[in-house]
Design a protein around this motif. Structure first.
Motif, PDB file in Angstrom:
ATOM      1  N   VAL A  26      72.109 -34.839 -46.415  1.00 22.66           N
ATOM      2  CA  VAL A  26      73.111 -34.216 -47.284  1.00 22.66           C
ATOM      3  C   VAL A  26      74.490 -34.276 -46.636  1.00 22.66           C
ATOM      4  CG1 VAL A  26      73.857 -32.048 -48.343  1.00 22.66           C
ATOM      5  CG2 VAL A  26      71.445 -32.715 -48.434  1.00 22.66           C
TER       6      VAL A  26
ATOM      7  N   ARG B 290      78.534 -34.577 -51.538  1.00 16.68           N
ATOM      8  CA  ARG B 290      78.126 -33.593 -50.535  1.00 16.68           C
ATOM      9  C   ARG B 290      78.552 -32.186 -50.949  1.00 16.68           C
ATOM     10  NH1 ARG B 290      80.591 -35.677 -46.575  1.00 16.68           N
ATOM     11  NH2 ARG B 290      82.462 -34.369 -46.585  1.00 16.68           N
TER      12      ARG B 290
ATOM     13  N   MET C  81      76.361 -30.882 -53.756  1.00 17.40           N
ATOM     14  CA  MET C  81      74.992 -30.599 -53.361  1.00 17.40           C
ATOM     15  C   MET C  81      74.913 -29.395 -52.428  1.00 17.40           C
ATOM     16  SD  MET C  81      72.004 -33.165 -51.938  1.00 17.40           S
ATOM     17  CE  MET C  81      72.119 -34.199 -53.400  1.00 17.40           C
TER      18      MET C  81
ATOM     19  N   PHE D 284      67.355 -30.567 -55.574  1.00 13.22           N
ATOM     20  CA  PHE D 284      67.586 -31.978 -55.277  1.00 13.22           C
ATOM     21  C   PHE D 284      67.174 -32.889 -56.435  1.00 13.22           C
ATOM     22  CE2 PHE D 284      66.738 -29.959 -51.081  1.00 13.22           C
ATOM     23  CZ  PHE D 284      68.032 -30.060 -50.594  1.00 13.22           C
TER      24      PHE D 284
ATOM     25  N   ILE E 152      67.359 -36.932 -52.880  1.00 17.60           N
ATOM     26  CA  ILE E 152      67.133 -37.116 -51.444  1.00 17.60           C
ATOM     27  C   ILE E 152      65.913 -38.013 -51.234  1.00 17.60           C
ATOM     28  CG2 ILE E 152      68.229 -34.937 -50.757  1.00 17.60           C
ATOM     29  CD1 ILE E 152      65.290 -33.823 -50.488  1.00 17.60           C
TER      30      ILE E 152
END
Length: 240
Positions: free
Chosen positions: A88, A96, A99, A127, A136
């Motif tokens: 991340v 980034r 998230m 995610f 991810i």
């Protein structure tokens, strides 16, 4: 709490991590875990393409954009959480920031839930993208990697009516529709991580994925602390 098994793959995966030695750096630990992921994925690819397996096993219904199973508690080892947090942090700035905010908000909720409460809430994994794909995916936990369904309708029904599906399973009216081989393979890899954790004096605990990653993102020193043997706070450990 996770429980180790004993087989060749688990030993091979353990060896990748044990070779790090005591108190490894975060980057080195992440690279070693990537090799564990690769070993497990290669093992699954070899087995799933064997003619005997193709003839005997039902086809998996899982595909990109499905995501029905991504609404439940995911238990991870500390090093798996560290790997996700590092992934991340390495995202482009705009991705980034979005998230990190989602993880921070989601972790406040998921840390307080047990598995039944998480399923009942129908709360998607932070995610899981709006397109149904895992954001991810390259570093997704071993528990996620081993889950393959052969019936998407079963997965949909389990999300929409978890209590009803649980009652049918307990009464014998339904049987689980998940492939056992990938579960075993990635479970063996997880067992290897646990064996290495014991050798390296890492805490062999199950952490709630979102809460653990949120904690790591909030405190940059936490990853090194865990890899030096520090025990993660009880508030982010998976609830029974």
């Amino acid at each position: 709490m996770f429980t180790p098994t004993d087989d060749f793959l688990s030993h091979a995966c353990a060896a990748e991590l044990v070779a790090l030695g005591p108190k490894p750096g975060v980057e080195a630990a992440c690279a070693a875990l990537d090799r564990v992921f690769a070993l497990a994925e290669q093992s699954w690819q070899v087995r799933r393409t064997c003619l005997d397996y193709i003839r005997s096993a039902p086809a998996a219904a899982c595909k990109a954009g499905c995501g029905w199973c991504c609404h439940q508690q995911v238990g991870v080892t500390p090093v798996e959480a560290v790997r996700v947090a590092c992934y991340v942090k390495d995202l482009p700035a705009d991705q980034r920031e979005e998230m990190v905010a989602a993880v921070r908000e989601g972790g406040l909720t998921t840390a307080k839930m047990n598995p039944a409460q998480r399923v009942a809430a129908r709360m998607p994994c932070v995610f899981l993208g709006v397109d149904g794909n895992c954001r991810i995916y390259p570093v997704r936990p071993l528990r996620c990697r081993g889950l393959y369904s052969v019936d998407v309708e079963f997965c949909i029904a389990s999300l929409k009516d978890p209590a009803g599906m649980r009652a049918k399973l307990e009464s014998g009216l339904l049987r689980p529709v998940y492939l056992s081989l990938p579960e075993f393979i990635f479970g063996s890899a997880l067992s290897g991580v646990l064996k290495a954790s014991g050798r390296l004096k890492w805490a062999a605990v199950s952490l709630e994925l979102t809460a653990a990653v949120a904690a790591l993102l909030a405190d940059p020193r936490l990853a090194a602390r865990w890899l030096a043997g520090g025990r993660p706070d009880r508030s982010i450990q998976s609830r029974a």
